[in-house]
Write a protein that holds these residues in place. Structure first.
Motif, PDB file in Angstrom:
ATOM      1  N   ARG A 154      48.991  43.538  38.625  1.00  0.00           N
ATOM      2  CA  ARG A 154      49.904  42.627  39.325  1.00  0.00           C
ATOM      3  C   ARG A 154      49.194  41.810  40.385  1.00  0.00           C
ATOM      4  NH1 ARG A 154      52.766  43.156  43.977  1.00  0.00           N
ATOM      5  NH2 ARG A 154      52.276  45.366  44.168  1.00  0.00           N
ATOM      6  N   ARG A 155      48.258  42.427  41.069  1.00  0.00           N
ATOM      7  CA  ARG A 155      47.634  41.741  42.212  1.00  0.00           C
ATOM      8  C   ARG A 155      46.391  40.949  41.841  1.00  0.00           C
ATOM      9  NH1 ARG A 155      49.270  43.521  47.467  1.00  0.00           N
ATOM     10  NH2 ARG A 155      47.394  42.503  48.234  1.00  0.00           N
ATOM     11  N   TYR A 156      45.633  41.441  40.863  1.00  0.00           N
ATOM     12  CA  TYR A 156      44.326  40.832  40.590  1.00  0.00           C
ATOM     13  C   TYR A 156      44.158  40.323  39.171  1.00  0.00           C
ATOM     14  CZ  TYR A 156      43.467  43.196  44.975  1.00  0.00           C
ATOM     15  OH  TYR A 156      43.562  43.623  46.267  1.00  0.00           O
ATOM     16  N   GLY A 157      45.200  40.374  38.379  1.00  0.00           N
ATOM     17  CA  GLY A 157      45.144  39.777  37.060  1.00  0.00           C
ATOM     18  C   GLY A 157      45.026  40.776  35.927  1.00  0.00           C
ATOM     19  N   ALA A 158      45.375  40.282  34.739  1.00  0.00           N
ATOM     20  CA  ALA A 158      45.422  41.147  33.561  1.00  0.00           C
ATOM     21  C   ALA A 158      44.042  41.653  33.164  1.00  0.00           C
ATOM     22  CB  ALA A 158      46.052  40.377  32.393  1.00  0.00           C
ATOM     23  N   ARG A 159      43.025  40.814  33.316  1.00  0.00           N
ATOM     24  CA  ARG A 159      41.700  41.217  32.866  1.00  0.00           C
ATOM     25  C   ARG A 159      41.174  42.401  33.671  1.00  0.00           C
ATOM     26  NH1 ARG A 159      39.524  36.654  33.122  1.00  0.00           N
ATOM     27  NH2 ARG A 159      38.762  36.900  35.248  1.00  0.00           N
ATOM     28  N   MET A 160      41.285  42.353  34.995  1.00  0.00           N
ATOM     29  CA  MET A 160      40.830  43.476  35.797  1.00  0.00           C
ATOM     30  C   MET A 160      41.641  44.725  35.486  1.00  0.00           C
ATOM     31  SD  MET A 160      40.411  43.998  39.934  1.00  0.00           S
ATOM     32  CE  MET A 160      39.500  42.473  40.193  1.00  0.00           C
ATOM     33  N   GLY A 161      42.933  44.550  35.251  1.00  0.00           N
ATOM     34  CA  GLY A 161      43.768  45.689  34.884  1.00  0.00           C
ATOM     35  C   GLY A 161      43.339  46.303  33.567  1.00  0.00           C
ATOM     36  N   MET A 162      42.993  45.470  32.580  1.00  0.00           N
ATOM     37  CA  MET A 162      42.550  45.980  31.290  1.00  0.00           C
ATOM     38  C   MET A 162      41.197  46.676  31.405  1.00  0.00           C
ATOM     39  SD  MET A 162      44.856  45.481  29.023  1.00  0.00           S
ATOM     40  CE  MET A 162      43.928  45.726  27.518  1.00  0.00           C
ATOM     41  N   TYR A 163      40.292  46.095  32.181  1.00  0.00           N
ATOM     42  CA  TYR A 163      38.991  46.737  32.378  1.00  0.00           C
ATOM     43  C   TYR A 163      39.157  48.108  33.031  1.00  0.00           C
ATOM     44  CZ  TYR A 163      36.608  42.264  31.402  1.00  0.00           C
ATOM     45  OH  TYR A 163      36.133  41.118  30.822  1.00  0.00           O
ATOM     46  N   THR A 164      40.003  48.160  34.052  1.00  0.00           N
ATOM     47  CA  THR A 164      40.238  49.434  34.739  1.00  0.00           C
ATOM     48  C   THR A 164      40.834  50.466  33.790  1.00  0.00           C
ATOM     49  OG1 THR A 164      40.647  48.229  36.811  1.00  0.00           O
ATOM     50  CG2 THR A 164      41.361  50.532  36.718  1.00  0.00           C
ATOM     51  N   LEU A 165      41.816  50.034  33.004  1.00  0.00           N
ATOM     52  CA  LEU A 165      42.467  50.937  32.057  1.00  0.00           C
ATOM     53  C   LEU A 165      41.477  51.453  31.026  1.00  0.00           C
ATOM     54  CD1 LEU A 165      44.982  52.264  30.846  1.00  0.00           C
ATOM     55  CD2 LEU A 165      45.429  50.112  29.619  1.00  0.00           C
ATOM     56  N   GLY A 166      40.634  50.562  30.510  1.00  0.00           N
ATOM     57  CA  GLY A 166      39.668  50.971  29.497  1.00  0.00           C
ATOM     58  C   GLY A 166      38.696  52.019  30.004  1.00  0.00           C
ATOM     59  N   ILE A 167      38.172  51.805  31.205  1.00  0.00           N
ATOM     60  CA  ILE A 167      37.206  52.767  31.753  1.00  0.00           C
ATOM     61  C   ILE A 167      37.882  54.089  32.105  1.00  0.00           C
ATOM     62  CG2 ILE A 167      35.465  53.149  33.539  1.00  0.00           C
ATOM     63  CD1 ILE A 167      35.133  50.124  33.726  1.00  0.00           C
ATOM     64  N   LEU A 168      39.104  54.026  32.624  1.00  0.00           N
ATOM     65  CA  LEU A 168      39.848  55.252  32.927  1.00  0.00           C
ATOM     66  C   LEU A 168      40.088  56.068  31.656  1.00  0.00           C
ATOM     67  CD1 LEU A 168      42.523  53.996  35.488  1.00  0.00           C
ATOM     68  CD2 LEU A 168      40.818  55.759  35.924  1.00  0.00           C
ATOM     69  N   CYS A 169      40.423  55.393  30.564  1.00  0.00           N
ATOM     70  CA  CYS A 169      40.759  56.101  29.329  1.00  0.00           C
ATOM     71  C   CYS A 169      39.536  56.731  28.671  1.00  0.00           C
ATOM     72  CB  CYS A 169      41.426  55.138  28.338  1.00  0.00           C
ATOM     73  SG  CYS A 169      43.138  54.722  28.714  1.00  0.00           S
ATOM     74  N   ILE A 170      38.410  56.042  28.699  1.00  0.00           N
ATOM     75  CA  ILE A 170      37.274  56.456  27.888  1.00  0.00           C
ATOM     76  C   ILE A 170      36.174  57.158  28.685  1.00  0.00           C
ATOM     77  CG2 ILE A 170      35.583  55.664  26.175  1.00  0.00           C
ATOM     78  CD1 ILE A 170      38.451  55.346  25.298  1.00  0.00           C
ATOM     79  N   SER A 171      36.084  56.916  29.972  1.00  0.00           N
ATOM     80  CA  SER A 171      34.972  57.483  30.741  1.00  0.00           C
ATOM     81  C   SER A 171      34.940  59.002  30.635  1.00  0.00           C
ATOM     82  CB  SER A 171      35.063  57.069  32.212  1.00  0.00           C
ATOM     83  OG  SER A 171      36.149  57.697  32.849  1.00  0.00           O
ATOM     84  N   SER A 172      33.743  59.518  30.472  1.00  0.00           N
ATOM     85  CA  SER A 172      33.573  60.963  30.345  1.00  0.00           C
ATOM     86  C   SER A 172      33.973  61.680  31.628  1.00  0.00           C
ATOM     87  CB  SER A 172      32.117  61.271  29.994  1.00  0.00           C
ATOM     88  OG  SER A 172      31.932  62.640  29.744  1.00  0.00           O
TER      89      SER A 172
END
Length: 591
Positions: A154-172
């Motif tokens: 909401r605050r910084y845009g969809a791309r940053m949100g997607m990047y954050t989500l991707g790393i949260l989901c996959i990071s070991s």
């Protein structure tokens, strides 16, 4: 009155700042997403969408995550097993003489374990209770992380949100920490939610401090250092008196509840929270009895768990500063616990990987922020130069590729841990199912499972298919203190056994006196010259189940750390984890 007005004034500003930042983030997203002023805002992950993806990832973590630390078993799973089933191992920290561990923390998990116990029943289904509890931890992790992703979007845009989500989901790292039954993981949930509240810009200062206070007092008191930047900011900008009172009330209520819980279980007035702090801060030796590490320990472990996302996270404040956008000031604040915590924990002599858990999701956010703003580190005048402008555009284009490399390496790391070290959790599930009583009598049949140097990989009593299994430790060279069963007749949780001490000294009571009573044996065979393994005694032991196990000492770090199919199998060395059953000589009967 004037001072009160001065206190209230900053309390209103975050709302207007939120609107400004949100609009600015939307403009930036429009400009890059569509290439023109008429482009509509890109859809980003909302809370529900983020939660769904995170919950899928946490389900797999609950199912396949290994147990990374014996403290998780003996200081949390075993006492919890005792609360549910009246059997389990007790460590010296749970002796009422020392009372270092919080029963309030365990009771919160027993609230899930209790209904699971009644639903699944006893016996082999205990392992289902274990995985249900893990799934509940994954749910809590997904809720807090989805809140963070939704606010970032909401605050910084969809791309940053997607990047954050991707790393949260996959990071070991998050795969490991999210479903671990550890106070540091509980504090991680709280700090993640507190960071999301700070970023939300919706006057959540009181909630931020309350969440942080509850998370560190119920979880890990030392994590207060990681939460400090968020708390200080809330106190400074949210109206000091109101925010302070919110934190104070939460602290008092939590501490009173903790002390009352400790009073009930330890049988005396004490505070496990204060005992833990005093032991680690003021005792002569404290946690250093259990090993010391160098100052780069956490940096090496963080790179293993986050690969290139970790250096990207460390660059976050610099990259956001070079981007020269005011909207990122609060984002820098939200990720600042990473640097405070890293500095504080690196100065401590005793280090363990789990101690870094409280800031794991913030590492994902910081890495995503750096990746999203890589092109902004170049000055404005670059855009007027054709070649330099081309370079800036190229950086934008390769960001998905960089993210892909990070996610691929993260997945590779998780696979390496599972393929290499999951054997202990598989071996114990192959124990024969035995009846609690013999068919014709009420006599119980007790079978002893003996464990030698692999005691620290015991996955907990939840993996024993019957209450008539008991575990005993063999003297195989380990000289430190080992846990012993809770003794109901001596008061259970209220007991203070004389054989426990806070010096990590072994007690003669902790070992099996006669190896002949061992009905089953768990043994890890590695290629060690001169070492004698009981599994070689073919006339005494038969193999029930065997699973290979990665030999860490004989495998090169560059091959064992990440699962690369063409190199992992070929370049690493393996041992064999075995479950053995004693061969009983049958009596000869005449017919």
């Amino acid at each position: 009155m004037s001072s009160e007005l001065r206190q209230r004034r900053p309390y209103v500003e975050p709302e207007s700042e939120s609107v400004e930042e949100e609009v600015e983030g939307e403009k930036g997203e429009k400009g890059e997403a569509g290439g023109g002023g008429g482009a509509r805002k890109s859809a980003g992950p909302g809370w529900v969408g983020a939660f769904v993806f995170l919950m899928i990832a946490r389900y797999y973590s609950a199912s396949y995550n290994i147990i990374h630390d014996c403290d998780e078993v003996f200081n949390y799973w075993e006492p919890l097993h005792y609360l549910l089933y009246k059997s389990g191992f007790q460590t010296w920290e749970y002796s009422s003489e020392f009372a270092l561990r919080s029963y309030l923390y365990l009771l919160l998990h027993a609230a899930v374990g209790g209904p699971s116990f009644w639903f699944y029943g006893a016996g082999f289904s205990k392992v289902q209770v274990f995985f249900t509890l893990r799934l509940a931890l994954g749910f809590l992790s997904a809720v807090t992380e989805a809140t963070l992703v939704a606010v970032v979007t909401r605050r910084y845009g969809a791309r940053m949100g997607m990047y954050t989500l991707g790393i949260l989901c996959i990071s070991s790292g998050c795969f490991n920490a999210s479903t671990s039954l550890l106070p540091s993981s509980f504090s991680m949930y709280a700090i993640t939610l507190a960071a999301a509240l700070v970023l939300s810009g919706r006057r959540q200062h009181r909630a931020t401090v309350a969440v942080a206070a509850f998370g560190v007092l119920v979880g890990w008191p030392f994590a207060a250092m990681a939460a400090a930047p968020l708390v200080v900011y809330s106190l400074a900008t949210g109206g000091f008196l109101q925010v302070f009172c919110s934190g104070l009330i939460t602290t008092i209520c939590t501490m009173v509840l903790s002390v009352l819980t400790d009073r009930f279980f330890y049988g005396r007035w004490t505070s496990s929270v204060l005992n833990l702090v005093f032991y680690n801060v003021f005792s002569e030796e404290g946690s250093t009895l259990y090993g010391v590490e160098g100052p780069l320990f956490y940096f090496k472990n963080a790179f293993n768990n986050f690969n290139f996302a970790f250096p990207f996270a460390l660059l976050c404040p610099l990259v956001l500063l070079l981007s020269s956008k005011r909207k990122y000031c609060k984002l820098v604040l939200a990720v600042s616990p990473i640097f405070v915590w890293l500095a504080f924990m690196s100065l401590q002599p005793h280090k363990e990987e789990r101690f870094l858990y409280p800031v794991y999701p913030l590492i994902c956010l910081a890495a995503a922020s750096t990746l999203d703003n890589l092109h902004n580190i170049f000055p404005e005048w670059w855009k007027s130069h054709d070649i330099l402008s081309f370079f800036t555009e190229a950086v934008k284009k390769i960001r998905p590729l960089i993210l892909g490399v990070i996610l691929a390496l993260s997945y590779s790391r998780t696979l390496s841990l599972w393929y290499g070290y999951y054997a202990p959790m598989q071996v114990y599930q192959h124990l024969p199912v035995i009846n609690d009583t013999s068919p014709s009598t009420t006599t119980t049949t007790v079978s002893t499972i003996c464990v030698g140097n692999e005691w620290y990989q015991y996955p907990s009593s939840f993996f024993l298919s019957s209450s008539n299994y008991q575990v005993g430790w063999l003297q195989d060279g380990f000289e430190g203190a080992l846990p012993l069963p809770f003794v109901q007749a001596e008061g259970g949780t209220r007991s203070a056994p004389k054989y426990f001490n806070n010096k990590n000294k072994a007690s003669p009571h902790q070992y099996v006196a006669d190896e002949g009573i061992c009905d089953f044996l768990v043994e890890l065979e590695l290629d060690r010259p001169g070492h004698i393994y009981r599994s070689h005694e073919k006339e005494t032991w038969e193999v029930i189940y065997a699973q290979r196990y990665l030999d860490k000492e004989r495998s090169p770090a560059k091959y064992r750390a990440f699962f690369l199919p063409w190199a992992w199998e070929k370049s690493n060395q393996f041992g064999t984890y075995r479950l053995l059953k004693r061969i009983r000589k049958a009596s000869v009967h005449s017919h």
